[in-house]
Structure formats: C-alpha cells, structure tokens
Write a protein that holds these residues in place. Sequence first.
Motif, PDB file in Angstrom:
ATOM      1  N   MET A   1      13.056  15.174  -7.389  1.00 47.42           N
ATOM      2  CA  MET A   1      11.850  15.697  -6.809  1.00 47.42           C
ATOM      3  C   MET A   1      10.622  15.235  -7.598  1.00 47.42           C
ATOM      4  O   MET A   1       9.617  14.907  -7.019  1.00 47.42           O
ATOM      5  CB  MET A   1      11.941  17.218  -6.802  1.00 47.42           C
ATOM      6  N   THR A   2      10.745  15.176  -8.914  1.00 45.89           N
ATOM      7  CA  THR A   2       9.625  14.754  -9.743  1.00 45.89           C
ATOM      8  C   THR A   2       9.286  13.297  -9.495  1.00 45.89           C
ATOM      9  O   THR A   2       8.108  12.933  -9.425  1.00 45.89           O
ATOM     10  CB  THR A   2       9.967  14.959 -11.233  1.00 45.89           C
ATOM     11  N   GLU A   3      10.285  12.432  -9.314  1.00 42.01           N
ATOM     12  CA  GLU A   3      10.038  11.011  -9.045  1.00 42.01           C
ATOM     13  C   GLU A   3       9.308  10.830  -7.726  1.00 42.01           C
ATOM     14  O   GLU A   3       8.394  10.015  -7.618  1.00 42.01           O
ATOM     15  CB  GLU A   3      11.351  10.245  -9.039  1.00 42.01           C
ATOM     16  N   ASN A   4       9.705  11.568  -6.714  1.00 44.77           N
ATOM     17  CA  ASN A   4       9.048  11.485  -5.413  1.00 44.77           C
ATOM     18  C   ASN A   4       7.591  11.922  -5.528  1.00 44.77           C
ATOM     19  O   ASN A   4       6.699  11.310  -4.949  1.00 44.77           O
ATOM     20  CB  ASN A   4       9.798  12.354  -4.404  1.00 44.77           C
ATOM     21  N   PHE A   5       7.340  12.982  -6.290  1.00 47.35           N
ATOM     22  CA  PHE A   5       5.978  13.455  -6.500  1.00 47.35           C
ATOM     23  C   PHE A   5       5.139  12.410  -7.231  1.00 47.35           C
ATOM     24  O   PHE A   5       3.986  12.166  -6.886  1.00 47.35           O
ATOM     25  CB  PHE A   5       5.994  14.777  -7.288  1.00 47.35           C
ATOM     26  N   GLU A   6       5.736  11.743  -8.232  1.00 47.14           N
ATOM     27  CA  GLU A   6       5.021  10.715  -8.974  1.00 47.14           C
ATOM     28  C   GLU A   6       4.722   9.514  -8.092  1.00 47.14           C
ATOM     29  O   GLU A   6       3.654   8.906  -8.206  1.00 47.14           O
ATOM     30  CB  GLU A   6       5.835  10.285 -10.197  1.00 47.14           C
ATOM     31  N   GLU A   7       5.657   9.152  -7.192  1.00 49.05           N
ATOM     32  CA  GLU A   7       5.411   8.038  -6.271  1.00 49.05           C
ATOM     33  C   GLU A   7       4.277   8.367  -5.317  1.00 49.05           C
ATOM     34  O   GLU A   7       3.402   7.535  -5.065  1.00 49.05           O
ATOM     35  CB  GLU A   7       6.685   7.719  -5.493  1.00 49.05           C
ATOM     36  N   ILE A   8       4.276   9.581  -4.805  1.00 47.32           N
ATOM     37  CA  ILE A   8       3.211   9.999  -3.888  1.00 47.32           C
ATOM     38  C   ILE A   8       1.870   9.997  -4.621  1.00 47.32           C
ATOM     39  O   ILE A   8       0.866   9.517  -4.102  1.00 47.32           O
ATOM     40  CB  ILE A   8       3.522  11.386  -3.304  1.00 47.32           C
ATOM     41  N   THR A   9       1.851  10.486  -5.835  1.00 48.36           N
ATOM     42  CA  THR A   9       0.616  10.533  -6.608  1.00 48.36           C
ATOM     43  C   THR A   9       0.105   9.132  -6.917  1.00 48.36           C
ATOM     44  O   THR A   9      -1.081   8.849  -6.781  1.00 48.36           O
ATOM     45  CB  THR A   9       0.846  11.315  -7.911  1.00 48.36           C
ATOM     46  N   SER A  10       0.993   8.225  -7.318  1.00 49.46           N
ATOM     47  CA  SER A  10       0.550   6.866  -7.629  1.00 49.46           C
ATOM     48  C   SER A  10       0.068   6.139  -6.376  1.00 49.46           C
ATOM     49  O   SER A  10      -0.896   5.391  -6.421  1.00 49.46           O
ATOM     50  CB  SER A  10       1.668   6.078  -8.318  1.00 49.46           C
ATOM     51  N   GLU A  11       0.715   6.384  -5.235  1.00 50.60           N
ATOM     52  CA  GLU A  11       0.246   5.790  -3.979  1.00 50.60           C
ATOM     53  C   GLU A  11      -1.143   6.322  -3.629  1.00 50.60           C
ATOM     54  O   GLU A  11      -2.022   5.568  -3.216  1.00 50.60           O
ATOM     55  CB  GLU A  11       1.216   6.100  -2.848  1.00 50.60           C
ATOM     56  N   ARG A  12      -1.307   7.627  -3.792  1.00 48.93           N
ATOM     57  CA  ARG A  12      -2.601   8.234  -3.486  1.00 48.93           C
ATOM     58  C   ARG A  12      -3.684   7.698  -4.421  1.00 48.93           C
ATOM     59  O   ARG A  12      -4.810   7.447  -3.991  1.00 48.93           O
ATOM     60  CB  ARG A  12      -2.479   9.758  -3.615  1.00 48.93           C
ATOM     61  N   LEU A  13      -3.364   7.505  -5.682  1.00 48.89           N
ATOM     62  CA  LEU A  13      -4.330   6.946  -6.628  1.00 48.89           C
ATOM     63  C   LEU A  13      -4.720   5.523  -6.248  1.00 48.89           C
ATOM     64  O   LEU A  13      -5.889   5.137  -6.361  1.00 48.89           O
ATOM     65  CB  LEU A  13      -3.783   6.985  -8.053  1.00 48.89           C
ATOM     66  N   ARG A  14      -3.767   4.732  -5.786  1.00 52.99           N
ATOM     67  CA  ARG A  14      -4.079   3.368  -5.334  1.00 52.99           C
ATOM     68  C   ARG A  14      -4.975   3.402  -4.110  1.00 52.99           C
ATOM     69  O   ARG A  14      -5.911   2.605  -3.979  1.00 52.99           O
ATOM     70  CB  ARG A  14      -2.798   2.602  -5.041  1.00 52.99           C
ATOM     71  N   GLU A  15      -4.712   4.333  -3.194  1.00 47.59           N
ATOM     72  CA  GLU A  15      -5.561   4.465  -2.001  1.00 47.59           C
ATOM     73  C   GLU A  15      -6.989   4.868  -2.397  1.00 47.59           C
ATOM     74  O   GLU A  15      -7.956   4.328  -1.863  1.00 47.59           O
ATOM     75  CB  GLU A  15      -4.986   5.517  -1.062  1.00 47.59           C
ATOM     76  N   ILE A  16      -7.090   5.784  -3.329  1.00 46.82           N
ATOM     77  CA  ILE A  16      -8.416   6.218  -3.783  1.00 46.82           C
ATOM     78  C   ILE A  16      -9.147   5.058  -4.454  1.00 46.82           C
ATOM     79  O   ILE A  16     -10.339   4.849  -4.221  1.00 46.82           O
ATOM     80  CB  ILE A  16      -8.295   7.427  -4.727  1.00 46.82           C
ATOM     81  N   ALA A  17      -8.450   4.283  -5.279  1.00 47.10           N
ATOM     82  CA  ALA A  17      -9.073   3.137  -5.954  1.00 47.10           C
ATOM     83  C   ALA A  17      -9.522   2.091  -4.939  1.00 47.10           C
ATOM     84  O   ALA A  17     -10.618   1.521  -5.063  1.00 47.10           O
ATOM     85  CB  ALA A  17      -8.103   2.527  -6.953  1.00 47.10           C
ATOM     86  N   ALA A  18      -8.693   1.848  -3.907  1.00 47.67           N
ATOM     87  CA  ALA A  18      -9.068   0.868  -2.879  1.00 47.67           C
ATOM     88  C   ALA A  18     -10.274   1.355  -2.088  1.00 47.67           C
ATOM     89  O   ALA A  18     -11.197   0.579  -1.795  1.00 47.67           O
ATOM     90  CB  ALA A  18      -7.890   0.606  -1.955  1.00 47.67           C
TER      91      ALA A  18
END
Length: 99
Positions: A1-18
């Motif tokens: 569950m923690t890995e999935n949360f980290e993947e979602i967070t990193s994807e969201r951070l990339r979207e915010i940066a873009a």
Amino acid sequence: MTENFEEITSERLREIAATEQMWNNELRKYVASALDRLSTALIVVGFFGPAINVMTNPSVFQQDSIFWLMMRFIAMVLCGMLSFGLHTRGKLILKRGVS
C-alpha cells in the motif's frame, strides 16, 4: 500500500511540475509580447509621429525656436533608444525567463 501511495504521489508531483513549467512559459511569452507591444507603440508615437509631423508640415522649422526643435530631436532619440531597450528586454525574457 505504501508503494502505491508513493507512486501516486510521485506521479502527482511530476504533473504539478509540468503544469508549473507550462505556466512559466506562458508567463514569459505574455511579458515578452507586452514589452514588444510597448516598444512598438513607443517608436510609433515618440519617433515616427514627430518625424511625419515635420515631413508633412515643413513650416515647423520656421515657427518653432531652436530650443523646441532640439527638445523634439532629443525626445525622438530617447524614444528610439527606450524602444530598442524594451524590445531587447523582451527577447531576454524569452531566453532566460522572468527575473
């Protein structure tokens, strides 16, 4: 569950940066185009306006004193220089960004 949360967070951070990068690019283009429009208006009003006035009304040389003719010439030169400076600043903003 923690890995999935980290993947979602990193994807969201990339979207915010873009999204932030796109916003910054649009802001650069907006500021550069505004400066370029201002430089164009300044050259038309401050340089070409008096030049065309003198060309269409040559009696200006006879009616105005030397002082006012020199002031008009200095204003034309300053408007040309300021217009060039604004245009160059707009180009620099496109290259480097707003700072």
